[in-house]
Each structure stands twice: as structure tokens, then as C-alpha cells.
Write a protein that holds these residues in place. Structure first.
Motif, short mmCIF file in Angstrom:
data_model
loop_
_atom_site.label_atom_id
_atom_site.label_comp_id
_atom_site.label_asym_id
_atom_site.label_seq_id
_atom_site.Cartn_x
_atom_site.Cartn_y
_atom_site.Cartn_z
N VAL A 159 0.88 -1.17 0.00
CA VAL A 159 0.00 0.00 0.00
C VAL A 159 0.91 1.22 0.00
O VAL A 159 1.60 1.49 0.98
N GLU A 160 0.92 1.96 -1.08
CA GLU A 160 1.85 3.07 -1.20
C GLU A 160 1.45 4.23 -0.29
O GLU A 160 0.30 4.62 -0.23
N GLY A 161 2.44 4.77 0.41
CA GLY A 161 2.22 5.96 1.21
C GLY A 161 1.53 5.72 2.53
O GLY A 161 1.18 6.67 3.23
N GLU A 162 1.34 4.46 2.94
CA GLU A 162 0.68 4.16 4.21
C GLU A 162 1.51 3.16 5.00
O GLU A 162 2.14 2.27 4.43
N TRP A 163 1.51 3.32 6.31
CA TRP A 163 2.18 2.34 7.17
C TRP A 163 1.38 1.05 7.18
O TRP A 163 0.17 1.05 7.35
N GLN A 164 2.07 -0.06 6.98
CA GLN A 164 1.48 -1.39 7.11
C GLN A 164 2.32 -2.18 8.11
O GLN A 164 3.43 -1.78 8.46
N THR A 165 1.82 -3.31 8.56
CA THR A 165 2.53 -4.16 9.52
C THR A 165 2.85 -5.49 8.88
O THR A 165 1.97 -6.15 8.33
N THR A 174 4.73 -9.52 9.03
CA THR A 174 4.48 -10.67 9.90
C THR A 174 5.29 -10.61 11.19
O THR A 174 4.96 -11.30 12.15
N ASP A 175 6.35 -9.79 11.23
CA ASP A 175 7.15 -9.66 12.45
C ASP A 175 6.73 -8.47 13.29
O ASP A 175 7.36 -8.16 14.30
N GLY A 176 5.67 -7.78 12.87
CA GLY A 176 5.19 -6.64 13.64
C GLY A 176 5.86 -5.33 13.32
O GLY A 176 5.66 -4.34 14.03
N ASN A 177 6.68 -5.29 12.27
CA ASN A 177 7.36 -4.06 11.90
C ASN A 177 6.43 -3.16 11.08
O ASN A 177 5.61 -3.63 10.30
N ARG A 178 6.58 -1.85 11.26
CA ARG A 178 5.78 -0.88 10.52
C ARG A 178 6.52 -0.49 9.25
O ARG A 178 7.67 -0.08 9.28
N LEU A 179 5.85 -0.65 8.09
CA LEU A 179 6.48 -0.46 6.81
C LEU A 179 5.78 0.65 6.03
O LEU A 179 4.56 0.71 5.98
N LEU A 180 6.57 1.51 5.42
CA LEU A 180 6.04 2.59 4.59
C LEU A 180 6.65 2.46 3.20
O LEU A 180 7.87 2.44 3.04
N VAL A 181 5.80 2.36 2.17
CA VAL A 181 6.25 2.29 0.79
C VAL A 181 6.20 3.69 0.19
O VAL A 181 5.16 4.34 0.21
N ILE A 182 7.34 4.16 -0.34
CA ILE A 182 7.42 5.51 -0.87
C ILE A 182 8.00 5.48 -2.28
O ILE A 182 8.59 4.48 -2.71
#
Length: 211
Positions: free
Chosen positions: A25-31, A33-41
Motif C-alpha cells: 500500500v503506497e504511502g501508508e504504514w502497514q505491519t 508478519t514480524d510486527g514491523n511498521r512499513l512505509l512504501v514511498i
């Protein structure tokens, strides 16, 4: 970081999840499987590859990780050369300031010799991402090999990265790593996460670039 809405084409090839295990999901924080917060830019406005910023859960020496996700080239050319230009971003932490990380932006230049499956990259024109901060380096150069047709990985040589400091000093690092790929149906783009470290600092960043 600014997010652009360039087309992201699933028909380009297989989605290559490099350092990433989550929904895109571009431009949004996702979680993941390890619980890390990911941001696609997508600061470089690329079509087939994106940068990732990840807030690592439980990490003590570096709270951020940078990588890429994209549609890997299905048929990598085996002859000729390719030159790519783009952007880079990351964080740098100094040994004498534990827990403090400075975000930076820069430009990327990547050269690949498709015939012998090797190449090099340069992160240059580095500046602080936040006003009022400074970055202790201006340039970082490293080498890589291309494996499995479209993967950029660390060169066998351990000391394959050179850093130029803001004060003009230049030297090789004691640790260097790169993990990335070639993206798009015709090898239009490249992207990778990279790391550099010595006794004074630790750099964690990613670059994307287009032909």
C-alpha cells in the motif's frame, strides 16, 4: 517524504519482495508478519520499483531499515551496459551519539555491465532530510555482482565501499552490504537497500534509479 502516484504495473514481471513481507500500500504504514511498521514511498517517481522505510520492532542499534520492493525483470539482457540515475534516502548513526539517527536524502547513479554481470553505484549530493541537521558524509560508492539474472548483491571483496566525509576525507569501510534487483520488463529500473559501517558510523539506506 513525498509520495508520488506513478503507475505500478503488475504485468511487468514477478513481484520481488526484497526485505519486505507485507501488503503493498503506497504511502501508508502497514505491519509485516514480524510486527514491523512499513512505509512504501516513491520519491524518484519510478514505475516498477519502490523504496521501503521500516521501523524495526525490538532493534537497539538501529531503529530503521531501508529496502525496495518491485516487479523484477523477467528477461535480463546479457550484453551491453546500462546507466541509471535516481534518488536515495536513509539514516546515519554515529558511534558517539547512540540512539540518535539523522535521516538524509541524496542522488543515485548506478552502472551495470550486463556482459560480465557486475556493476557499481554511487550515492552523492547527500544532504540532511530535516532542516537544521547535518550529515557527516557526502558520497558513498560501492560495487556489486548480478546473480540469477536480476539480483544485485554484495561483491565478494569485503572492502568494496568507499565513503567521502563532509570534511573531504575519503576511506574504505570495514562493512558493506547491498541487496536489490533489476526491475521492469526491459530492465528499465534498479533498486537496492545498502549498509555501510565502520568504527565511527553506521549507514542504512536504499536507492532507486531509472535508465
Amino acid at each position: 517524504m513525498t509520495t508520488y502516484n506513478a503507475p505500478y504495473d503488475p504485468t511487468a514481471g514477478t513481484l520481488d519482495l526484497i526485505d519486505y513481507t507485507g501488503a503493498y500500500v503506497e504511502g501508508e504504514w502497514q505491519t509485516d508478519t514480524d510486527g514491523n511498521r512499513l512505509l512504501v514511498i516513491n520519491p524518484a517517481n519510478t514505475r516498477f520499483v519502490r523504496q521501503i522505510e521500516a521501523e524495526i520492532v525490538g532493534e537497539t542499534d538501529s531503529a530503521w531499515h531501508h529496502g525496495v520492493v518491485g516487479f523484477a525483470s523477467p528477461n535480463q539482457p546479457r550484453t551491453g551496459n546500462a546507466l541509471y540515475h535516481g534518488t536515495s534516502s536513509g539514516t546515519v548513526a554515529l558511534a558517539d551519539a547512540p540512539g540518535v539517527e539523522t535521516p538524509y536524502n541524496g542522488e543515485s547513479r548506478v552502472f551495470i555491465n550486463l556482459g560480465n554481470a557486475s556493476g557499481n553505484y554511487v550515492i552523492h549530493s547527500v544532504t540532511a532530510a530535516n532542516d537544521g541537521e547535518t550529515v557527516p558524509f557526502t558520497d558513498l560508492a560501492g560495487q556489486f555482482v548480478v546473480r540469477d539474472g536480476n539480483r544485485l548483491v554484495q561483491n565478494i571483496a569485503e572492502l568494496s565501499a568507499t565513503i567521502t566525509m563532509a570534511d573531504g576525507r575519503s576511506y574504505r569501510g570495514v562493512f558493506h552490504g547491498i541487496n536489490g534487483g533489476i526491475f521492469g520488463p526491459n530492465a528499465e529500473e534498479v533498486g537496492a537497500g545498502y549498509q555501510f559501517g565502520n568504527g565511527d558510523m553506521r549507514i542504512n539506506g536504499a536507492f532507486v534509479a531509472q535508465r
